[in-house]
Scaffold this active site. Structure first.
Site, short mmCIF file in Angstrom:
data_model
loop_
_atom_site.label_atom_id
_atom_site.label_comp_id
_atom_site.label_asym_id
_atom_site.label_seq_id
_atom_site.Cartn_x
_atom_site.Cartn_y
_atom_site.Cartn_z
N GLU A 48 38.92 60.87 40.64
CA GLU A 48 39.50 61.31 41.92
C GLU A 48 40.62 60.39 42.41
O GLU A 48 41.29 60.68 43.39
CB GLU A 48 38.41 61.39 43.00
CG GLU A 48 37.45 62.55 42.82
CD GLU A 48 38.12 63.93 42.89
OE1 GLU A 48 39.22 64.06 43.48
OE2 GLU A 48 37.55 64.90 42.34
N GLN A 108 68.72 34.92 31.88
CA GLN A 108 70.18 35.03 32.06
C GLN A 108 70.73 33.78 32.74
O GLN A 108 71.84 33.33 32.44
CB GLN A 108 70.53 36.26 32.90
CG GLN A 108 70.35 37.58 32.14
CD GLN A 108 70.59 38.79 33.01
OE1 GLN A 108 71.25 38.71 34.04
NE2 GLN A 108 70.07 39.94 32.60
N HIS A 127 71.10 45.43 35.53
CA HIS A 127 70.46 45.16 36.82
C HIS A 127 71.49 44.42 37.66
O HIS A 127 72.26 43.61 37.13
CB HIS A 127 69.24 44.27 36.57
CG HIS A 127 68.20 44.32 37.65
ND1 HIS A 127 68.25 45.18 38.71
CD2 HIS A 127 67.06 43.61 37.82
CE1 HIS A 127 67.18 45.00 39.47
NE2 HIS A 127 66.44 44.05 38.96
N SER A 162 44.08 73.92 46.87
CA SER A 162 43.37 74.77 47.84
C SER A 162 43.94 74.59 49.24
O SER A 162 44.54 73.55 49.55
CB SER A 162 41.89 74.39 47.85
OG SER A 162 41.75 73.07 48.36
N GLU A 208 43.09 62.66 37.79
CA GLU A 208 43.57 63.96 38.26
C GLU A 208 45.04 63.87 38.69
O GLU A 208 45.83 64.80 38.48
CB GLU A 208 42.70 64.42 39.44
CG GLU A 208 43.10 65.79 39.93
CD GLU A 208 42.10 66.37 40.93
OE1 GLU A 208 40.91 65.96 40.93
OE2 GLU A 208 42.52 67.25 41.70
N1 LIG Z 1 62.31 46.35 31.02
C1 LIG Z 1 63.02 47.43 31.32
O1 LIG Z 1 62.79 48.50 30.78
C2 LIG Z 1 64.15 47.35 32.31
C3 LIG Z 1 64.90 46.22 32.43
N2 LIG Z 1 66.04 46.22 33.18
C4 LIG Z 1 66.89 45.04 33.21
O2 LIG Z 1 67.39 44.81 31.89
C5 LIG Z 1 67.52 43.40 31.66
C6 LIG Z 1 66.71 43.01 30.45
O3 LIG Z 1 65.33 43.18 30.77
P1 LIG Z 1 64.17 43.26 29.67
O4 LIG Z 1 64.63 44.05 28.52
O5 LIG Z 1 62.94 43.67 30.41
O6 LIG Z 1 64.06 41.71 29.27
P2 LIG Z 1 62.84 40.95 28.56
O7 LIG Z 1 62.00 40.28 29.59
O8 LIG Z 1 62.17 41.87 27.63
O9 LIG Z 1 63.62 39.78 27.79
C7 LIG Z 1 64.72 40.06 26.93
C8 LIG Z 1 64.98 38.95 25.95
O10 LIG Z 1 65.15 37.70 26.59
C9 LIG Z 1 64.84 36.72 25.64
N3 LIG Z 1 64.62 35.45 26.33
C10 LIG Z 1 63.68 35.15 27.26
N4 LIG Z 1 63.84 33.87 27.65
C11 LIG Z 1 64.93 33.38 26.98
C12 LIG Z 1 65.62 32.12 26.97
N5 LIG Z 1 65.24 31.13 27.78
N6 LIG Z 1 66.67 31.98 26.13
C13 LIG Z 1 67.08 32.98 25.35
N7 LIG Z 1 66.47 34.20 25.32
C14 LIG Z 1 65.42 34.38 26.13
C15 LIG Z 1 63.61 37.27 24.95
O11 LIG Z 1 63.50 36.71 23.65
C16 LIG Z 1 63.93 38.76 24.90
O12 LIG Z 1 64.52 39.10 23.68
C17 LIG Z 1 67.11 42.73 32.95
O13 LIG Z 1 68.25 42.55 33.74
C18 LIG Z 1 66.17 43.75 33.60
O14 LIG Z 1 66.05 43.64 34.99
C19 LIG Z 1 66.49 47.35 33.81
C20 LIG Z 1 65.78 48.52 33.74
C21 LIG Z 1 64.49 48.57 33.07
MG LIG Z 2 63.57 46.61 37.87
#
Ligand SMILES: NC(=O)C1=CN([C@@H]2O[C@H](COP(=O)(O)OP(=O)(O)OC[C@H]3O[C@@H](n4cnc5c(N)ncnc54)[C@H](O)[C@@H]3O)[C@@H](O)[C@H]2O)C=CC1
Ligand SMILES: [Mg+2]
Ligand SMILES: CC(=O)[C@](C)(O)C(=O)O
Ligand SMILES: [Mg+2]
Length: 353
Positions: A244, A103, A124, A270, A248
């Site tokens: 353990e 980002q 986030h 238990s 479990e």
């Molecule tokens: N992974 C999850 O399930 C969760 C993620 N979040 C939040 O959601 C947001 C997205 O997280 P994720 O889906 O885990 O992201 P991710 O780590 O899977 O990356 C998402 C995308 O970013 C692209 N990307 C990476 N570097 C890049 C660059 N330099 N230029 C352009 N694209 C680039 C990748 O191609 C990918 O499609 C974050 O803010 C994270 O904290 C929140 C809750 C859970």
């Molecule tokens: Mg997180």
């Protein structure tokens, strides 16, 4: 908005009864929602929105594995799948779902497309809360909102397909249009949330970073490792130590906790176990509380964010993370786990390479 009592404290919660899907569709009927990024959250949120009948497009880097994944999921290049800037241009709501480090890198290209009245959505509180480190400062005339599903994007999609939902928290950082509240709640419902808990960007990121470093992921592995190692050092076999320590817990006891709380899980064990667990929980609490205090201070000081930015901005960050995960995968404990999982009565048999 319902006021619910959480252990004696009242909190605001949005329910699907008061804000049904039809209402969400009505609120967003003139909006184009661009999901930027197709990693873990991107697919879950975009596919749920699409299946729920919203106007969604995806913005992703071309010539990447995740572009191909988006195509495989039915997004059509030039129609519903575009390079990042093109999608951002077309959107009225930009869901910024790149990794938190990415980002920062992409922000200068995204910002020009945040024209007056658009909404910028995060999952986030990271980019905004740590803006001095991320440089993410949105223009004053856009809404800045958050829906953070409390779980993996994979679970968000799976639970949606099962007709259930995953709870999320939501927050408003900037309400430029006067519509931020209805937009954020409608999006929360649209992405497949069950209930929506009210929070702020800062509270979301402080608690989320603490949780994932703590009991949800970091602390749990640390405790597993410590107990497994002590059992092994005392001559217990890998299968006994694993059973353990982990098996479990995940197969028998945590489902009981999920169903009815820790006291109920204890009550179904238990009296010998209950006596010992009640005595030892305090020793563990006192031993680890200082570690949790350090953790929270590190989160609040921005040190955790900085470490994440520094490491995850490296070009080879993915290879390095994969190498560390492989070490965990190859450890005796998780290799023993692999065999144990194959011996679950419902399994077909032992996993063999
Ligand atoms: N992974 C999850 O399930 C969760 C993620 N979040 C939040 O959601 C947001 C997205 O997280 P994720 O889906 O885990 O992201 P991710 O780590 O899977 O990356 C998402 C995308 O970013 C692209 N990307 C990476 N570097 C890049 C660059 N330099 N230029 C352009 N694209 C680039 C990748 O191609 C990918 O499609 C974050 O803010 C994270 O904290 C929140 C809750 C859970
Ligand atoms: Mg997180
Ligand atoms: C799944 C989730 O909500 C986490 C653990 O906080 C994350 O992936 O950042
Ligand atoms: Mg989380």
């Amino acid at each position: 908005m319902a006021k619910l009592n959480f252990g004696g404290v009242e909190e605001n919660v949005v329910t699907r009864e008061e804000f049904p899907l039809e209402k969400a569709r009505e609120v967003l009927k003139d909006e184009t929602i661009a999901i930027i990024g197709y990693g873990v959250q991107g697919p879950g949120q975009s596919l749920n929105l699409r299946d729920n009948g919203f106007n969604v497009i995806v913005g992703q880097r071309q010539n990447s594995k995740t572009w191909d994944k988006a195509v495989a999921d039915g997004w059509v290049p030039g129609e519903t799948l575009f390079p990042i800037e093109e999608a951002a241009e077309k959107a009225t709501i930009i869901q910024y779902l790149l990794s938190d480090a990415a980002q920062i890198a992409v922000w200068p290209k995204l910002k020009p497309h945040l024209t007056s009245g658009k909404a910028l959505y995060f999952s986030h509180g990271f980019g905004i809360t740590y803006h001095e480190r991320t440089g993410i400062v949105p223009p004053a005339d856009v809404d800045v909102i958050l829906v953070a599903p409390k779980g993996s994007g994979t679970s968000l999609r799976r639970l949606f397909l099962e007709g259930r939902g995953l709870n999320s928290s939501y927050a408003i950082y900037q309400d430029a249009t006067g519509r931020a509240k209805e937009r954020v709640v409608a999006l929360g419902i649209g992405v497949g949330s069950g209930y929506l808990f009210e929070t702020t960007f800062q509270k979301e990121v402080y608690s989320d970073l603490t949780g994932e470093r703590g009991t949800l992921m970091g602390a749990i592995q640390g405790i597993f490792e410590a107990q497994y190692t002590v059992l092994r050092e005392n001559g217990h076999s890998p299968s006994e130590a694993f059973n353990e320590t982990v098996e479990e817990l995940t197969q028998s006891l945590m489902p009981l906790v999920a169903e009815n709380g820790m006291d109920w899980m204890y009550a179904n064990c238990s009296t010998t176990a209950q006596r010992g667990a009640l005595d030892w929980k305090n020793k563990f609490r006192d031993a680890v509380k200082p570690v949790f205090k350090d953790l929270y201070s590190s989160v609040a000081a921005g040190e955790e964010a900085q470490r994440s930015i520094d490491t995850n901005s490296q070009p080879d960050y993915r290879e390095k993370l994969d190498a560390e995960l492989k070490e965990l995968h190859d450890s005796e404990m998780w290799q023993a786990g692999r065999t144990v999982r194959g011996l679950r009565p419902e399994s077909e048999g032992v996993e063999i390479d």
